[in-house]
Design an enzyme around this catalytic site. Sequence first.
Site: not given
Length: 514
Positions: A45, A380, A410, A440, A473
């Site tokens: 991070n 992604r 990114r 997104h 996640y």
Amino acid sequence: MKKKNCFIGKEISWLTFNERVLQEAADTNVPLIERVRFLGIFSNNFDEFFRVTFSDVKRRLLVLKGANDKNKEADDKNKEKELLVSIQQKAMSLQNEFDVVYAEILRSMTRHNIFLINEEQVLPQEREWLKKYFRDTVLPHLIPVFVTKQTNLSSFLKDELTYLAIEIKQKSITKYAVLEIPADDLPRFTIMPKQSGDQRTTIIMLDNIIRYCMDDLFRGLFENARYMAYTFKITRDAEFSVSDDINDTLLERMSHGLKQRVTALPVRFVYDRTMPRKMLGYFVRKFNFSSYDSIMPGGRYHNFKDFMNFPVFEPESLVNRKLPALNCKDFDSHPIAFDAIKAQDILVYYPYHKFRYFTEFVRQAAYDPSVKKIQLTLYRVGSHSTVLYSLIDANNNGKEVSVTFELRARFDEAANINWAKKLTAAGVKVDFGPRTLKVHSKLCLVDRLENGQIIRYAHISTGNFHEKTAQIYTDFSLFTCHQGIADEVEQTFQSIRDKNYKTRYEHLIVSPRD
């Protein structure tokens, strides 16, 4: 309270969030190996923060520096300077806290007979094995670069790797070299063979294997030389510009932009605090750092993101017990996904539910004769994506398949460019969305012919269609054939394609309008 004191800047807020990750590493109630992994998450991070957020602040400051010194611009410049100083102070504080937590974790490891040793702690009976391992496995990956007046370190050092800065002393002559630690090709951690009757688990890092065998690395080049090695790493600005040349396709412009990122100027230099001042000064000058860059002393090791893959040992109490993902009875009670979704809306929660319900939804749609059209947004995806291979199969089955691909996700830009090319070559219709916005949304829409009319099945998710991250996640996925919702998902796809953001919605909240 004054209004300006009611808010915390997003940059400091983000660092505070990462501080919470470090608190997990410091918590002795967390299993030991999980604490080590939290160090890796914190480090990963931290690197991304400097690549993105810190770099953005520096860029804004440089723009203001070049502007005319009007009152408002001078005020903005002072605010950005104060922010930069606050970031550097907070980052330094976190780095110091990290070193304390790491030292405490090492002590805890020894209480469990796990020893992370350096090159000076190698036992006599381990030397022969370690030397052989170096010659056979490590040495073929090592090529030192000698640093001279002409050497431009900024032009070729990578910001995702750790390097050894090596001082070579031969009588009155001092030379410097840099050496990439090949952690992408070799394991960062090597478990040493156990000696007879030894209950200890001994681990040595790749960095220290190279230090231990430095004489073998430079054998025959320098006579009676002494070697000292200190780790460092750099972090580059992750932003890049995309040209507006109308002769270039978006894929070409993005590919060119990614090459810019590789050679972008470094914004952070983290070094072993025991590095001699003369040597440190030499390397800092070689990078030509400005006063806006972050030069941070650290511990002996860098790139702690590798600690996310720290070896697992017995007993199992050192790691969290694995919890198997749950089946969804609402799907399992029907022969096909479409019957299940028609019976009722279904909400699944990853990683606690299995991700296969979405991949199965797309797989069945790919060969169901009643399915006529599949639309998907992608941000992604995995390197081997069953979702995307299903879309290619759907296209081969004569279905209309269209994908809105966000190339600017990114750090996944290169992977997305490759997938976009692969899908296009397979005949799938690929769109890259609006130039000024990132897409997104995580949407999937399937049109199915039932009893002479088109019925739409929609999937709306908070998470990417990525098999691996869905196991890590926490994200929600809603499957529905509520035609009001599904029709508005179709409107959203149409808005993205037409770049028309004035559409009104009854069920969905869609940016940038809402």
